[in-house]
Design an enzyme around this catalytic site. Structure first.
Site, mmCIF file in Angstrom:
data_model
loop_
_atom_site.group_PDB
_atom_site.id
_atom_site.type_symbol
_atom_site.label_atom_id
_atom_site.label_comp_id
_atom_site.label_asym_id
_atom_site.label_seq_id
_atom_site.Cartn_x
_atom_site.Cartn_y
_atom_site.Cartn_z
ATOM 1 N N CYS A 156 6.143 10.329 16.011
ATOM 2 C CA CYS A 156 6.535 9.668 14.764
ATOM 3 C C CYS A 156 5.538 10.005 13.661
ATOM 4 O O CYS A 156 4.344 9.709 13.795
ATOM 5 C CB CYS A 156 6.540 8.156 14.937
ATOM 6 S SG CYS A 156 7.531 7.600 16.311
ATOM 7 N N CYS A 161 -0.609 -3.901 3.903
ATOM 8 C CA CYS A 161 -0.857 -2.484 4.173
ATOM 9 C C CYS A 161 -2.191 -1.957 3.641
ATOM 10 O O CYS A 161 -2.471 -2.036 2.436
ATOM 11 C CB CYS A 161 0.280 -1.650 3.611
ATOM 12 S SG CYS A 161 0.114 0.084 4.093
ATOM 13 N N CYS A 208 2.805 -3.552 -0.683
ATOM 14 C CA CYS A 208 3.008 -4.290 0.584
ATOM 15 C C CYS A 208 1.702 -5.004 0.972
ATOM 16 O O CYS A 208 0.683 -4.355 1.223
ATOM 17 C CB CYS A 208 3.455 -3.332 1.684
ATOM 18 S SG CYS A 208 4.776 -2.225 1.155
HETATM 19 N N1 SAM Z 1 5.429 4.146 3.464
HETATM 20 C C1 SAM Z 1 6.535 4.077 4.322
HETATM 21 C C2 SAM Z 1 7.245 2.748 4.242
HETATM 22 O O1 SAM Z 1 6.617 1.720 4.055
HETATM 23 O O2 SAM Z 1 8.474 2.739 4.385
HETATM 24 C C3 SAM Z 1 6.217 4.394 5.763
HETATM 25 C C4 SAM Z 1 4.928 3.952 6.398
HETATM 26 S S1 SAM Z 1 4.659 2.217 6.561
HETATM 27 C C5 SAM Z 1 2.971 2.127 6.972
HETATM 28 C C6 SAM Z 1 5.592 1.782 8.003
HETATM 29 C C7 SAM Z 1 5.565 0.359 8.488
HETATM 30 O O3 SAM Z 1 4.322 0.078 9.095
HETATM 31 C C8 SAM Z 1 5.739 -0.745 7.484
HETATM 32 O O4 SAM Z 1 7.066 -0.962 7.119
HETATM 33 C C9 SAM Z 1 5.191 -1.941 8.234
HETATM 34 O O5 SAM Z 1 6.227 -2.606 8.931
HETATM 35 C C10 SAM Z 1 4.196 -1.339 9.222
HETATM 36 N N2 SAM Z 1 2.809 -1.726 8.902
HETATM 37 C C11 SAM Z 1 2.053 -1.266 7.893
HETATM 38 N N3 SAM Z 1 0.838 -1.864 7.874
HETATM 39 C C12 SAM Z 1 0.840 -2.745 8.907
HETATM 40 C C13 SAM Z 1 -0.119 -3.680 9.391
HETATM 41 N N4 SAM Z 1 -1.300 -3.848 8.806
HETATM 42 N N5 SAM Z 1 0.202 -4.413 10.481
HETATM 43 C C14 SAM Z 1 1.413 -4.266 11.082
HETATM 44 N N6 SAM Z 1 2.357 -3.407 10.651
HETATM 45 C C15 SAM Z 1 2.079 -2.661 9.569
HETATM 46 FE FE1 SF4 Z 2 4.093 -0.149 1.748
HETATM 47 FE FE2 SF4 Z 2 2.045 0.926 3.045
HETATM 48 FE FE3 SF4 Z 2 4.488 2.055 3.282
HETATM 49 FE FE4 SF4 Z 2 3.104 2.233 1.024
HETATM 50 S S1 SF4 Z 2 2.502 3.072 3.001
HETATM 51 S S2 SF4 Z 2 5.275 1.677 1.205
HETATM 52 S S3 SF4 Z 2 2.030 0.264 0.892
HETATM 53 S S4 SF4 Z 2 3.861 0.015 3.967
#
Ligand code: SAM
Ligand code: SF4
Ligand code: DTB
Length: 346
Positions: free
Chosen positions: A102, A65, A62
């Site tokens: 959460c 991320c 992603c």
């Molecule tokens: N790993 C799991 C997943 O992606 O389904 C759960 C955690 S993930 C960090 C959850 C959400 O956080 C992501 O789908 C994204 O929408 C949001 N997110 C992650 N990094 C972000 C960022 N830098 N700015 C805004 N939203 C973010």
């Molecule tokens: Fe994507 Fe970050 Fe969630 Fe991993 S933790 S699946 S890199 S949003």
């Protein structure tokens, strides 16, 4: 001619969503606020606190991320937190006024042995008196049912962006993978938290496309997080053009109109927003926030600051009982909303 409030529709087409975005700002905000008022107490906001229970080293790519193993963001990886640490954080969240806790893990999907420990966390957090939410990546049907049996209330899994823009952001899982997980979560009887991120270089059609995808799900998510990208150095999206604040308010407003019975959460990105911009988002229909000084790995406004802003705006935090009472009423409230009318827009 008069404009009718949007009811719970699942047949949105992109052009309709784009024309909402294209309305003059005042007309859009007037309509969104009317929908908000017809469905919710406009001065009450739900508070969720986040905790990263497993940080970093995620195999997914992603582009936004900081937790992806593919990008050097200087983040220290951590194993799954011990139960006691999670419960201590949940107690702190409850005493500062949150009603939902959460827990997020940097996984593509959980392994069954991880779930054993997560189940204990859910049970412990519930016993503290908080609603529970998890975000662990993709879930199978069986895993979703297991979490429901453990007493989990919500599962967060975002669509992130429009189907068309998605391939620019993530290549390691498909849009359909996400829809499949959402289907498993629904089938298990869990409440759904599903939204996306704006400010990733997408255009207005993509923001509209995300909201169309959310509104056309078989049932609207109970909770819809709208994140504004938090730019983290080392991620591919670091340095992308920042989204105009008023365009962010428009996104919240269109979400409110298209998802009239859902809690719309003003999510990541609040640290970079002025109090005034956040106030516009509350007016446009946002009625939930992440509360507490940390999101998963990045910063969030101090709880004291949010409390002070709420006081200045006359906003009250929503009680847990109220959110639960409303959870089963989505369809009913939409009917009420469908009956109301607004004067013609200019
Ligand atoms: N790993 C799991 C997943 O992606 O389904 C759960 C955690 S993930 C960090 C959850 C959400 O956080 C992501 O789908 C994204 O929408 C949001 N997110 C992650 N990094 C972000 C960022 N830098 N700015 C805004 N939203 C973010
Ligand atoms: Fe994507 Fe970050 Fe969630 Fe991993 S933790 S699946 S890199 S949003
Ligand atoms: C969601 O839509 N936003 C939250 C939650 N669901 C899990 C996560 C935001 C993460 C922001 C970047 C970070 O702190 O790592």
């Amino acid at each position: 001619m008069s404009t009718t409030f949007a009811s719970l529709r699942h047949d949105w087409i992109l052009a309709e969503a784009v024309s909402l975005f294209d309305l003059p700002f005042n007309d859009l905000l007037f309509q969104a606020h009317g929908v908000h008022r017809a469905n919710f107490d406009p001065n009450a906001v739900q508070l969720s606190t986040l905790l990263s229970i497993k940080t970093g080293a995620c195999p997914e790519d992603c582009a936004y991320c900081p937790q992806s193993v593919r990008y050097d963001t200087g983040l220290e990886r951590e194993r799954l937190l011990p139960l006691e640490d999670v419960l201590a954080a949940a107690r702190r969240a409850r005493s500062s006024g949150a009603t939902r806790f959460c827990m997020g893990a940097a996984w593509r999907s959980p392994k069954d042995r991880d779930l054993d420990q997560v189940v204990e966390m859910v049970q412990g957090v519930k016993a503290i008196g908080l609603e529970t939410c998890l975000t662990l990546g993709m879930l199978t049907d069986r895993q979703a049912r297991r979490l429901k049996e453990a007493g989990l209330d919500y599962y967060n899994h975002n669509l992130d962006t429009s189907p068309e823009f998605y391939g620019n952001i993530i290549t390691t899982r498909t849009y359909q993978d996400r829809l499949d997980t959402l289907e498993h979560v629904r089938a298990a009887g869990l409440s759904v938290c599903c939204g996306g991120i704006v400010g990733m270089g997408e255009d207005r059609r993509d923001r509209a496309g995300l909201l169309v995808a959310l509104a056309n799900l078989p049932k609207h998510p109970e909770s819809v997080p709208i994140n504004r990208l938090v730019q983290v150095e080392g991620t591919p999206l670091y340095g992308v053009d920042r989204l105009d604040g008023l365009e962010f308010v428009r996104t919240v407003a269109v979400a409110r109109i298209m998802l009239p019975g859902s809690y719309v959460r003003l999510s990541a990105g609040r640290s970079a927003m002025s109090d005034e911009l956040q106030a516009w988002c509350y007016f446009a229909g946002a009625n939930s926030i992440f509360y507490g000084e940390k999101l998963l790995t990045t910063g969030n406004p101090e709880a004291d600051h949010d409390r002070e802003l709420f006081q200045r705006l006359g906003i009250r935090p929503l009680h847990k009982e109220k959110v639960q009472e409303e959870a089963g009423e989505l369809e009913m409230r939409a009917c009420r909303c469908g009956a109301a009318e607004l004067p013609a827009s200019a």
